[in-house]
Enzyme design. Structure first.
Site, short mmCIF file in Angstrom:
data_model
loop_
_atom_site.label_atom_id
_atom_site.label_comp_id
_atom_site.label_asym_id
_atom_site.label_seq_id
_atom_site.Cartn_x
_atom_site.Cartn_y
_atom_site.Cartn_z
N HIS A 1 32.51 17.65 1.64
CA HIS A 1 32.04 18.86 0.97
C HIS A 1 32.28 20.09 1.84
CE1 HIS A 1 29.86 15.46 -0.78
NE2 HIS A 1 29.66 16.19 -1.85
N HIS B 1 -5.41 -0.54 -4.23
CA HIS B 1 -5.41 -0.91 -5.66
C HIS B 1 -4.12 -1.66 -5.96
CE1 HIS B 1 -8.48 2.11 -5.22
NE2 HIS B 1 -8.89 1.98 -6.47
N HIS C 1 -1.44 1.77 -13.82
CA HIS C 1 -1.96 1.84 -12.46
C HIS C 1 -1.89 0.50 -11.73
CE1 HIS C 1 -3.20 5.70 -13.80
NE2 HIS C 1 -3.94 5.97 -12.76
#
Lengths: 668, 668
Positions: free
Chosen positions: A35, A463, A475
């Site tokens: 680039h 969790h 979730h």
């Protein structure tokens, strides 16, 4: 101030910029890929920044008080390599530039942290460079709050493109930096109006200056080819207490007369004809990969200035009453002290046998960790009370007081992960931060980049299964642990109780070059490690928690919350006269690194059953035999109380025992 | 206009709002978990929105010209359930509300698309609701451009919280919506100043109104409990051509006298005492889960108004010359027509045997697909020329002309994926969009949500291995395919040549309830399917590409670009007198669904070797035996030309042949 050089020779500085352009053109041409657009477009800005402001010493690339430079538009890597070559980094000779993008070269397609000196972070995945730099700038102020201007007084400069500013993570980073008033952060936006598909007006109409101002930033706009204007803007940015945006209006591929200003120069070699035309246009008569000595000398004078600054800093450090404390902060965490503290803690746990969620166990471990290590920095993406990431007495890091050790990252999981990478890369502080495991998907690009760089960050993910219950399938992780185990050089822990949780923390914090994820339960779990011991058993990755008397009929292998289920299944089986061993496997990566014979001994020859309330993928290192079995999830979860879900999905001791009997029969 | 009701009885509307509050309190209390704060805080806004504006008919929940309502703050699901109950949706009786968050109830912890009528999208992972709604609002204008106001004339309303606005994806969505001038989108921000950790001032200082204005939005701020002000703001928002933000200053948990305005009401039951106090405070004397008939009647009048509007619309449709075309757009893609067109295409490919990258093959397939199906909508996250996602003649969708079929999503992978979910959920259009496979990590949260919802979106992921070469490890997927295969209900294709690519497109576009990912090569690949046939072999998931004469000595199983390597290895082995079959396995998920006997027949009894330039994880369904082997990646890639990388990492025909010989010896 760094910029008070007696006299700026702008003519010479223009040549310093053209040298970047020439090397970028030549290297991309030689590689036949790369680039050139960004390095050529931002060459003037970079020349001004380095020539007049940057405080770095290539002879000590890791000098703690150096300025940080982050090329967030990582595809413009040749800007970095060209500059680092001319500054005189000893690992960036001209052969490296000639070997741009070739196997084994330090000059990878995108700047890779660790491949060469002077690369502060790996960039390429857009937007992350900005967020990582925010972490560096935060760390600088936090260290400054601890050690003062004499020892910590540097800047973080970022070059970003339009792509970085379109990515969502830029919002998280900018919002956070504005809130924290990170005045040591200066973002130079390569405002060239061009993206790969064409003009930026194909896809965005945002007034970026207004956007940054809305986030509490100091904002300026300049012609990015007017070096005096750029210098004045950097100067003004340094005077302001807020983080600064300098919108640099540039022409992409500046200097290539026929292609500049178009997306044709973004990501492809210019070609021999256009390079010749550019050389003529720029008045650059030197052959490819040759930089005249006087221009090299100008770049080297930046390094000389930095060496002087470093020398002065070194003297300040040596006479500072804080020298010992400063060096201790910069050093790797004290493994021996941590080992001792964790051992005391697990001995107490073996006596107390608390029935707690592993997220709570993590908090208990953090009380020990944070009391033992002076430089841990906690935080959460707005789930502090759920992630249990804040140990007693951790003060919040606020714009007015950076002496605290707890960061409110806001509801910004991706930003948090990248900012933590930046804090770790900066040095001096050891970050950990929490969110729900399901949202590791949001953090994932930065977790991966941390693994690629080998940055020791701890991601606290609570969790960790359907065991979270009512919040439901959005979730509930089912595939997340597998997806994390898939990332190379990432350690994924799923501890079964408070002892394994503490041991996981110890390993994660002393890993020299790997980030870690701690997968922790919402629901309470019984203690399964009932004996105290000197060894950190989690370090084995998997170990026999309960052995049979006599030959095993079956081995139950479980992680985290399912170890309890495996133990109960073993009890059921024992009542039926079946001998079931139970293996706890808190870290597959560590287990995979153990000798083959040890692994076979742990897993045994009897039929094996994996028990994990997640998908099976990733278990093939443990149950890779036709006669083995698995109890877990086959699809998404559901919304209900946790016990109902475990029953609904058949992740129970009874089912594990039934499967064990089936496999034992099948093997006969 | 919907809002020109003769007279608004604000007293009654206040009771309509209190009914939401009461049901939210009661359901969360009964479930002993959930989020009362947002439903109570936004009850007034929602009552005004539905009572005066929403055009929906619960008797026909999927009526195409209904208004869309998205509760982006999905934890406030009780607001949706309470409203849908009172509106009279026949699947949302009071027992559902009493069973909030229980196993089997439609009233999941977060609103789940498909669980109950009137839920337009699954929300919970923050920020995505906004982006999904942007997709719906874009689809509405695109369909309007095709069919006019008579048939397509509806609004998309969103309620979002602070969390949604902090998430990065909100930036991508807001930026895109502002650019596209999606005037039919109205976002009501629940500006309550509270997050889980405490006040929003813990982590953000952004001036949200200025932020949205910078992105080209129409911005208003109101007291969210002043219903006339809310109504006036919605009215003004509808008059403006830009997307609109209405910042609604609210009190979280409004009505709970002791807890409102604090984070204590965000995500926990209020408790019996506070509920009693709230009932008194609000003047709500009705028992739990009871709504007086007159208040129900008011809610039902919203539905009656919608039924009338639908009836009028139905008449317009029936007399419209566009009826057939409209219904065809709304219907599932014409599988027979697509099968026929793809069969013709693959027959031509079998004759031509083009050596092209599968990304190019995808473009060739898209020429066929887009000519056959009228409602495909292409796009890319600013990599059009690299993803090859734009077939001939696809005009860009611009703010001034939405009749085109190509969307410039900008450098916003996550936003793109969620916007595509929204387009698909809206109906009438079939979206696909491209980026690099490595950046599937950025899109991942929305890919997962699409899989959870069962939304048929096609994610075109090019540059699918180290075969992309010089861009290096940040851009080289090694674990991404495994991580995608881990997501339930997602089809992951890695086709080997142009024929398999076309077949993959056919399957992806006719999948009724699964999103797909197409993993495509940057590098050219030879044709491996040399015979034309009537069957779509890719639908088998894996099939024998080359069978042996006589019993197999070994089976080489490969995907995508590595099928070429497997074939060459088989040639090498044949020269050594070893009989190697080659299986191409473009879609593991489809293969896993085939009968066991068929799978065993394809894979064979001889030793098996998997060949994929990615990590091994996920291959255990194909090579799950101790005597099997794998050739692929064990860690991150590197920056170099592709052929050098394949040699460096040992993914070569020679190595596959060597391993085959070893396994054959080992098995003897």
């Amino acid at each position: 101030m760094m910029n008070q050089m007696a006299r700026i020779d702008t003519g010479q500085e223009a040549q310093m910029a053209n040298a970047i352009r020439a090397l970028a053109m030549d290297a991309v041409e030689a590689a036949k890929s790369g680039h050139p657009g960004a390095p050529m477009g931002m060459a003037d800005v970079a020349a001004v920044l380095f020539n007049r402001f940057m405080k770095i010493d290539p002879a000590d690339a890791s000098w703690p008080d150096r300025d940080r430079f982050v090329m967030s538009a990582g595809h413009g890597s040749m800007l970095v390599y060209a500059i680092n070559h001319m500054l005189g980094y000893d690992d960036m000779d001209m052969d490296q530039l000639r070997s741009f993008r070739q196997l084994g070269a330090r000059t990878a397609g995108h700047p890779e942290y660790g491949h060469a000196k002077g690369i502060e972070t790996t960039t390429g995945p857009l937007g992350q460079g900005i967020a990582t730099a925010v972490g560096m700038a935060l760390a600088e102020r936090m260290m400054n709050a601890r050690f003062g201007d004499d020892l910590v007084d540097h800047w973080t400069y970022v070059i970003s493109g339009d792509g970085c500013l379109m990515e969502g993570i830029s919002h998280e980073a900018i919002d956070f930096a504005g809130h924290q008033q990170l005045g040591r952060l200066i973002l130079m936006w390569d405002d060239n109006g061009i993206t790969i598909d064409g003009g930026t007006d194909l896809s965005t109409s945002t007034d970026q200056q207004a956007r940054f101002a809305a986030a509490g930033w100091h904002v300026q706009a300049v012609d990015g080819h007017d070096r005096e204007a750029v210098a004045a803007a950097i100067e003004a940015a340094r005077e302001d207490d807020r983080p600064s945006l300098i919108a640099c209006k540039t022409v992409i591929g500046y200097g290539a007369p026929n292609k500049q200003g178009s997306h044709d120069v973004h990501g492809a070699p210019l070609g021999a004809d256009e390079i010749a035309a550019a050389r003529a246009h720029l008045g650059w008569s030197h052959p490819p990969f040759e930089i005249p000595q006087d221009i090299l000398d100008s770049w080297r004078s930046v390094s000389a200035r930095g060496a002087e600054a470093r020398s002065a800093w070194q003297k300040r450090l040596e006479t500072s009453p804080d020298q010992g404390r400063f060096n201790a902060m910069l050093a790797a965490p004290d493994a021996a002290a941590l080992r001792s503290a964790i051992r005391d803690h697990t001995a107490k746990l073996a006596a107390d046998r608390p029935k707690v969620a592993t997220r709570k166990a993590s908090e208990m471990a953090l009380e020990v960790v944070n009391a033992t290590l002076p430089n841990t920095v906690g935080g959460s993406a707005d789930l502090t009370g759920s992630n249990n990431t804040r140990s007693k007495g951790m003060a919040s890091v606020t714009p007015g007081d950076r002496s605290g050790r707890y960061v409110h990252y806001g509801i910004r999981e991706h930003g948090m992960a990248a900012i933590m990478n930046g804090i770790a890369l900066h040095g001096g502080l050891v970050p950990y931060g929490g969110t729900f495991l399901a949202f590791s998907d949001y953090s994932r690009p930065a977790i991966r980049l941390g693994a690629l760089m080998g940055v020791p960050v701890v991601h606290v993910m609570t969790h960790d299964s359907i065991g979270l219950g009512e919040d439901g399938p959005t979730h509930q992780p089912v595939e997340h642990v597998a997806a994390l185990r898939a990332i190379p050089n990432l350690m994924v822990f799923r501890p079964a109780d408070a002892a394994e949780t503490a041991e996981s923390w110890e390993i994660a914090l002393t890993a020299p070059a790997s980030p870690s994820v701690l997968c922790l339960s919402r629901q309470n779990l019984p203690a399964v490690r009932l004996e105290a011991g000197d060894d950190n058993l989690t370090r084995q990755g998997a170990y026999v928690l309960r052995e049979t008397e006599g030959a095993r009929d079956v081995t139950l292998i479980a992680t985290g919350s399912e170890v309890e289920i495996a133990l109960e299944a073993a009890d059921l089986l024992a009542a039926q006269g079946v001998r079931a061993a139970v293996v706890s496997a808190p870290c597959f990566e560590l287990f995979a690194a153990r000798p083959q014979a040890e692994r076979e001994a742990v897993l045994g020859r009897a039929p094996r059953i994996g028990v994990e309330a997640l998908i099976r993928q990733g278990w093939d290192g443990l149950i890779l035999r036709p006669g083995d079995g698995f109890i877990g999830m086959a699809g998404f979860g559901a919304s209900a109380p946790a016990p109902a879900l475990y029953r609904h999905f058949g992740i129970t001791p009874e089912r594990a025992a039934d499967l064990a009997n089936q496999l034992i029969q099948g093997g006969k």
